[in-house]
Design an enzyme around this catalytic site. Structure first.
Site, mmCIF file in Angstrom:
data_model
loop_
_atom_site.group_PDB
_atom_site.id
_atom_site.type_symbol
_atom_site.label_atom_id
_atom_site.label_comp_id
_atom_site.label_asym_id
_atom_site.label_seq_id
_atom_site.Cartn_x
_atom_site.Cartn_y
_atom_site.Cartn_z
ATOM 1 N N TYR A 71 -12.882 4.022 4.616
ATOM 2 C CA TYR A 71 -11.817 3.714 3.454
ATOM 3 C C TYR A 71 -12.302 3.903 2.179
ATOM 4 O O TYR A 71 -11.423 4.403 1.158
ATOM 5 C CB TYR A 71 -11.447 2.424 3.769
ATOM 6 C CG TYR A 71 -10.083 1.660 2.996
ATOM 7 C CD1 TYR A 71 -8.937 2.222 3.516
ATOM 8 C CD2 TYR A 71 -10.394 0.846 1.605
ATOM 9 C CE1 TYR A 71 -7.715 1.528 2.590
ATOM 10 C CE2 TYR A 71 -9.099 0.544 1.251
ATOM 11 C CZ TYR A 71 -7.982 0.897 1.542
ATOM 12 O OH TYR A 71 -6.953 0.430 0.791
ATOM 13 N N LYS A 89 -10.757 6.816 -0.490
ATOM 14 C CA LYS A 89 -10.297 6.105 -1.909
ATOM 15 C C LYS A 89 -10.983 6.551 -2.982
ATOM 16 O O LYS A 89 -10.281 6.852 -4.114
ATOM 17 C CB LYS A 89 -10.062 4.474 -1.704
ATOM 18 C CG LYS A 89 -9.270 4.051 -0.766
ATOM 19 C CD LYS A 89 -7.696 4.313 -0.701
ATOM 20 C CE LYS A 89 -6.775 3.675 0.053
ATOM 21 N NZ LYS A 89 -5.405 4.415 -0.216
#
Ligand code: NAP
Length: 247
Positions: free
Chosen positions: A155, A159
């Site tokens: 993640y 991001k």
């Protein structure tokens, strides 16, 4: 742009949480909103709420993890509407696990939905925005992409990748009147945070300068600003909306 002509804004992940709040806000600011997610019936519920408030839009069910469907959906929106003025890449997933236990599949899936889909939608709108010499690209990253978080290597990579991509787009597209910015939320009350234990959330909130979790509408306010005429001289920026977590 004539008075009767609405700007067209596409919002991914608009069926729930932050994306739903963004879509409703952009609709109330006068955009024709294109709502994208997998769950058609939840998208239609959001569309009904928008229409009940006097807004206009349409829904498009699409799995962002499937590049061919995503490209086809983007082409179809562009050909039906003639253009896209505002793009909000908000859809996101997490598949958390410490690095030693994280599978290739969990890494790839998170990168596909959070990062590759953002690349595909940005590429798809670039020509149309360049032709209109106006555009707003707003990518929803996370504070995790700025500072990392144990258990979120996939993640965080996705991001952080969104931040680098957005800054690059700001540089590539600025001369055509197109801005590209990131909004990086902290802890916001949605299904994504609901999956965490309430004790962990309460502990996290206690450590924040503002001592509370954020609401989806508070992210929507930031997006509405970046999508507006008023933000015309703001590009390549990361606007952190996190109760002061990263400061
Ligand atoms: P959420 O409540 O879990 O909603 C996620 C949205 O993404 C849903 O509309 C979902 O719709 C859509 N989505 C997921 N996978 C998809 C796929 N393969 N294809 C199409 N749509 C898909 O998440 P949220 O909390 O609102 O988060 C929104 C964004 O903010 C995400 O990018 C997230 O990483 C970021 N963020 C959230 C927080 C937070 O605290 N909540 C903090 C930092 C950043 P369907 O299931 O119908 O497809």
């Amino acid at each position: 742009m004539g008075n009767n002509e609405r700007r067209v804004a596409l919002v991914t992940g608009a069926s729930r949480g932050i994306g739903r709040a963004i879509a409703k806000r952009l609709a109330s600011d006068g955009h024709h909103v294109v709502l994208v997610a997998r769950d058609q019936s939840r998208l239609d519920e959001v569309l009904s709420e928008i229409e009940a408030d006097g807004g206009v839009g349409e829904s498009r069910a699409c799995d962002l993890g499937d590049p061919a469907s995503l490209e086809a959906m983007m082409e179809s929106v562009l050909s039906d509407r003639g253009r896209l003025d505002v793009l909000v890449n908000n859809a996101g997933i997490n598949r958390d696990g410490l690095i030693l236990r994280m599978s290739d599949e969990d890494f790839d899936e998170v990168l596909a939905v959070n990062l590759r889909a953002t690349f595909i939608t940005c590429r798809a709108v670039a020509r149309s925005m360049m032709r209109g010499r106006w555009g707003r690209i707003i990518n929803i990253s996370s504070v995790t992409g700025l500072v990392g978080n144990p258990g979120q290597a996939n993640y965080a990579a996705a991001k952080a990748g969104m931040v680098g991509m957005t800054k690059t787009l700001a540089k590539e597209l600025g001369s055509k009147g197109i801005t590209a910015n990131v909004v990086a939320p902290g802890f916001i009350e949605t299904d994504m945070t609901e999956a965490m234990s309430s004790e962990i959330l309460a502990e996290a909130a206690k450590r924040l300068p503002l001592r509370r979790l954020g609401r989806p509408e508070e992210i929507a306010h930031a997006v509405a600003y970046l999508a507006s005429e008023d933000a015309g001289y703001v590009t390549g920026q990361v606007l952190t909306v996190d109760g002061g977590m990263v400061c």
